[in-house]
Scaffold this motif. Structure first.
Motif, PDB file in Angstrom:
ATOM      1  N   ALA A 123      25.009  66.577 147.071  1.00 47.57           N
ATOM      2  CA  ALA A 123      25.311  65.146 147.180  1.00 47.57           C
ATOM      3  C   ALA A 123      26.696  64.798 146.653  1.00 47.57           C
ATOM      4  CB  ALA A 123      24.268  64.332 146.428  1.00 47.57           C
ATOM      5  N   TYR A 124      27.377  65.760 146.075  1.00 43.80           N
ATOM      6  CA  TYR A 124      28.638  65.495 145.385  1.00 43.80           C
ATOM      7  C   TYR A 124      29.807  66.113 146.148  1.00 43.80           C
ATOM      8  CZ  TYR A 124      25.499  63.757 141.932  1.00 43.80           C
ATOM      9  OH  TYR A 124      24.522  63.025 141.324  1.00 43.80           O
ATOM     10  N   ALA A 125      30.812  65.279 146.352  1.00 46.21           N
ATOM     11  CA  ALA A 125      31.962  65.684 147.165  1.00 46.21           C
ATOM     12  C   ALA A 125      33.103  66.241 146.327  1.00 46.21           C
ATOM     13  CB  ALA A 125      32.460  64.489 147.981  1.00 46.21           C
ATOM     14  N   TYR A 126      33.154  65.849 145.075  1.00 44.53           N
ATOM     15  CA  TYR A 126      34.286  66.239 144.234  1.00 44.53           C
ATOM     16  C   TYR A 126      33.766  66.825 142.926  1.00 44.53           C
ATOM     17  CZ  TYR A 126      36.481  63.049 147.510  1.00 44.53           C
ATOM     18  OH  TYR A 126      36.885  62.427 148.657  1.00 44.53           O
ATOM     19  N   TRP A 127      34.467  67.865 142.465  1.00 41.95           N
ATOM     20  CA  TRP A 127      34.054  68.586 141.265  1.00 41.95           C
ATOM     21  C   TRP A 127      35.241  68.872 140.368  1.00 41.95           C
ATOM     22  CZ3 TRP A 127      28.982  69.964 140.271  1.00 41.95           C
ATOM     23  CH2 TRP A 127      28.069  69.762 141.319  1.00 41.95           C
ATOM     24  N   GLY A 128      34.985  68.837 139.058  1.00 36.85           N
ATOM     25  CA  GLY A 128      35.979  69.312 138.125  1.00 36.85           C
ATOM     26  C   GLY A 128      35.932  70.827 138.052  1.00 36.85           C
ATOM     27  N   LEU A 129      36.848  71.389 137.293  1.00 40.82           N
ATOM     28  CA  LEU A 129      36.915  72.844 137.150  1.00 40.82           C
ATOM     29  C   LEU A 129      35.880  73.379 136.172  1.00 40.82           C
ATOM     30  CD1 LEU A 129      40.776  73.400 137.138  1.00 40.82           C
ATOM     31  CD2 LEU A 129      39.171  73.655 139.043  1.00 40.82           C
ATOM     32  N   GLY A 130      35.315  72.497 135.367  1.00 38.11           N
ATOM     33  CA  GLY A 130      34.298  72.910 134.427  1.00 38.11           C
ATOM     34  C   GLY A 130      34.865  73.161 133.044  1.00 38.11           C
ATOM     35  N   ILE A 131      33.985  73.042 132.050  1.00 40.48           N
ATOM     36  CA  ILE A 131      34.393  73.281 130.672  1.00 40.48           C
ATOM     37  C   ILE A 131      33.250  73.986 129.947  1.00 40.48           C
ATOM     38  CG2 ILE A 131      33.589  71.041 129.781  1.00 40.48           C
ATOM     39  CD1 ILE A 131      36.297  71.064 128.152  1.00 40.48           C
TER      40      ILE A 131
END
Length: 125
Positions: A111-119
């Motif tokens: 459902a999500y189009a955009y993501w961060g790189l993660g931490i």
């Protein structure tokens, strides 16, 4: 173009707290559902929490209810995840995500189009 940048992760001991932040660029933030997911080594990415555009409604993975709180500040284009009473099983890379324009199952990554790189969040016992 939307960019998401997470911050606030680290190494803590069991029982400690951390607050993750996700700064979003772009003009769609204050109309979008935002979420946090996490992925532990060797496991699939899993839902942690999501929040509606207004911040009025929040939803959580069962195992984090009562310990984690998702919130947002639309004036700052930022979403937060306050994590209290951390446990070793909370160790994972945490990702911020912004939903796309089409409604979907907001408990799943699709459902999500955009993501961060993660931490990285590491909780020692």
């Amino acid at each position: 173009q939307v960019q998401l940048v997470e911050s606030g992760g680290g190494l803590v001991q069991a029982g400690d707290s951390l607050r993750l932040s996700c700064a979003a660029s772009g003009r769609t933030f204050n109309r979008a559902i935002m979420a946090w997911f996490r992925q532990a080594p060797g496991k699939e990415r899993e839902f942690v929490a999501h929040i509606t555009w207004s911040g009025v409604s929040t939803y959580y993975k069962e195992s984090v209810k009562g310990r984690f709180t998702i919130s947002r500040d639309n004036a700052k284009n930022t979403v937060y995840l306050q994590m209290n009473s951390l446990k070793p099983e909370d160790t994972a890379v945490y990702y911020c995500a912004q939903a796309g324009l089409t409604a979907g199952n907001y408990y799943t990554p699709s459902a999500y189009a955009y993501w961060g790189l993660g931490i990285q969040v590491t909780v020692s016992s």
